[in-house]
Write an enzyme that holds these catalytic residues in place. Structure first.
Site, PDB file in Angstrom:
ATOM      1  N   HIS A  12      66.113  49.701  57.991  1.00 38.20           N
ATOM      2  CA  HIS A  12      66.509  48.389  57.453  1.00 38.20           C
ATOM      3  C   HIS A  12      65.363  47.369  57.548  1.00 38.20           C
ATOM      4  CE1 HIS A  12      68.189  47.558  61.772  1.00 38.20           C
ATOM      5  NE2 HIS A  12      66.930  47.223  61.703  1.00 38.20           N
ATOM      6  N   HIS A  59      69.573  40.866  64.780  1.00 35.08           N
ATOM      7  CA  HIS A  59      68.275  40.635  65.421  1.00 35.08           C
ATOM      8  C   HIS A  59      68.166  39.166  65.818  1.00 35.08           C
ATOM      9  CE1 HIS A  59      67.864  44.153  62.778  1.00 35.08           C
ATOM     10  NE2 HIS A  59      66.868  44.561  63.521  1.00 35.08           N
ATOM     11  N   HIS A 193      59.694  53.222  65.543  1.00 34.12           N
ATOM     12  CA  HIS A 193      58.863  52.017  65.457  1.00 34.12           C
ATOM     13  C   HIS A 193      58.850  51.281  66.788  1.00 34.12           C
ATOM     14  CE1 HIS A 193      62.838  50.358  64.298  1.00 34.12           C
ATOM     15  NE2 HIS A 193      62.395  49.123  64.145  1.00 34.12           N
ATOM     16  N   GLU A 240      67.146  51.937  67.864  1.00 33.87           N
ATOM     17  CA  GLU A 240      68.102  51.601  66.791  1.00 33.87           C
ATOM     18  C   GLU A 240      68.785  52.853  66.244  1.00 33.87           C
ATOM     19  OE1 GLU A 240      66.240  47.493  64.858  1.00 33.87           O
ATOM     20  OE2 GLU A 240      65.872  49.368  63.814  1.00 33.87           O
TER      21      GLU A 240
HETATM   22  C1  DHB Z   1      60.517  45.826  61.371  1.00 27.88           C
HETATM   23  C2  DHB Z   1      61.484  46.833  61.503  1.00 27.88           C
HETATM   24  C3  DHB Z   1      62.758  46.548  61.949  1.00 27.88           C
HETATM   25  O1  DHB Z   1      63.740  47.489  62.132  1.00 27.88           O
HETATM   26  C4  DHB Z   1      63.121  45.244  62.223  1.00 27.88           C
HETATM   27  O2  DHB Z   1      64.385  44.987  62.589  1.00 27.88           O
HETATM   28  C5  DHB Z   1      62.167  44.220  62.109  1.00 27.88           C
HETATM   29  C6  DHB Z   1      60.871  44.513  61.675  1.00 27.88           C
HETATM   30  C7  DHB Z   1      59.143  46.105  60.876  1.00 27.88           C
HETATM   31  O3  DHB Z   1      58.732  47.260  60.762  1.00 27.88           O
HETATM   32  O4  DHB Z   1      58.436  45.148  60.543  1.00 27.88           O
HETATM   33 FE    FE Z   2      65.655  46.466  63.205  1.00 25.73          FE
END
Ligand code: DHB
Ligand code: FE
Length: 280
Positions: A12, A59, A193, A240
């Site tokens: 997302h 978030h 990530h 996540e």
């Molecule tokens: C990014 C990825 C995410 O899941 C998020 O909530 C905020 C930023 C990113 O890769 O920039």
């Molecule tokens: Fe996220």
């Protein structure tokens, strides 16, 4: 009666929302990412689900450090796109399904899941970006949404096993809703990530793909992946992905994969996407 017809997993990443809103989905950077969602867009147009139970995380848009619900279900009629710092995304408001939301809330709570009930909140990229990936830029979203927010931002977050079990309970709840509705369940977030600290930028293609393998068929091995493995292998924000297990748990003992897509990188994140059907 209502029924869960399919499950969708998707990253997302907020930058994907920017790409949609600014008409950049076909450019050199975003083209290969969005190409992997073309199949799903056509499939969704054909499926015409009535409602999506959309598992996502907030978030710090609707909630902040003052209140951290582990599992919160939206029982409202309407959710507005949140202002995440650059103004709200120019996307339609999200229509809820209050009757189904309340029914699921009641069923889950009587099934021993202590849900937080939300009547009013704004929804951020965790929820609106997957809608854009699946439906593009419509004047009105073609589905109603029951948002289900999971705390994966502040430790302690729920275990993968608890998430899977919540999915099973959501399936029981949907099945006992008397209206004739086609309901999909989406799990969002991930894949690997890490947005912070010395390992910022961490991506793990091999681990992500093994995780997606575990969502297909009748294995329940993903239930027992410990938090520390998500952190080590998929980075701090890779946690996540426990939300995908709620989606998988709701699909029953066995699933079939209809479509799968993986791409590295998008912003700081590995893009993963899967479409699953329950298999009898
Ligand atoms: C990014 C990825 C995410 O899941 C998020 O909530 C905020 C930023 C990113 O890769 O920039
Ligand atoms: Fe996220």
């Amino acid at each position: 009666m209502a029924r869960i017809t399919a499950g969708v997993g998707s990253s997302h990443v907020p930058l994907l929302g920017v790409a949609v809103d600014q008409g950049k989905t076909g450019d050199e950077y975003f083209g290969p990412i969005f190409a992997g969602y073309e199949w799903t867009k056509a499939w969704e147009a054909e499926q015409e689900p009535d409602v999506v139970v959309l598992i996502y995380n907030d978030h710090a848009s609707a909630f902040d450090a003052n209140i951290i619900p582990t599992f919160a279900i939206g029982c409202g009629e309407l959710y507005k796109p949140a202002d995440e710092g650059w103004g709200p995304r120019p996307v339609p408001d999200v229509e809820g399904h209050a009757d189904l939301g309340w029914h699921i809330a009641q069923s889950l709570i009587l099934d021993d899941f202590d849900m937080t009930i939300i009547n009013e909140m704004d929804v951020d990229h965790g929820l609106t970006v997957p809608l854009s990936m699946m439906f593009g830029r419509p004047a009105k979203w073609p589905v109603k949404v029951v948002p289900l927010a999971v705390n994966v931002v502040t430790y302690p977050v729920p275990s993968g096993n608890r998430c899977w079990a919540l999915g099973e309970a959501i399936a029981r709840a949907v099945k006992s809703f008397p209206e004739d509705l086609d309901v999909q369940i989406w799990g969002t977030g991930g894949m690997s990530h890490q947005l912070q600290g010395p390992r910022a930028g961490l991506l793990n293609r091999e681990w992500d793909n093994k995780f997606m393998d575990l969502l297909v068929g009748d294995t329940q091995d993903a239930r027992s992946i410990p938090h520390i493995e998500y952190l080590r292998e998929a980075g701090s924000e890779g946690i996540e992905m426990v939300m995908w297990l709620i989606m998988r748990g709701a699909l029953g003992t066995k699933t079939r994969c209809l479509h799968r897509h993986y791409h590295i990188p998008c912003s700081n994140t590995a893009i993963g996407h899967i479409v699953l059907e329950p298999e009898a």
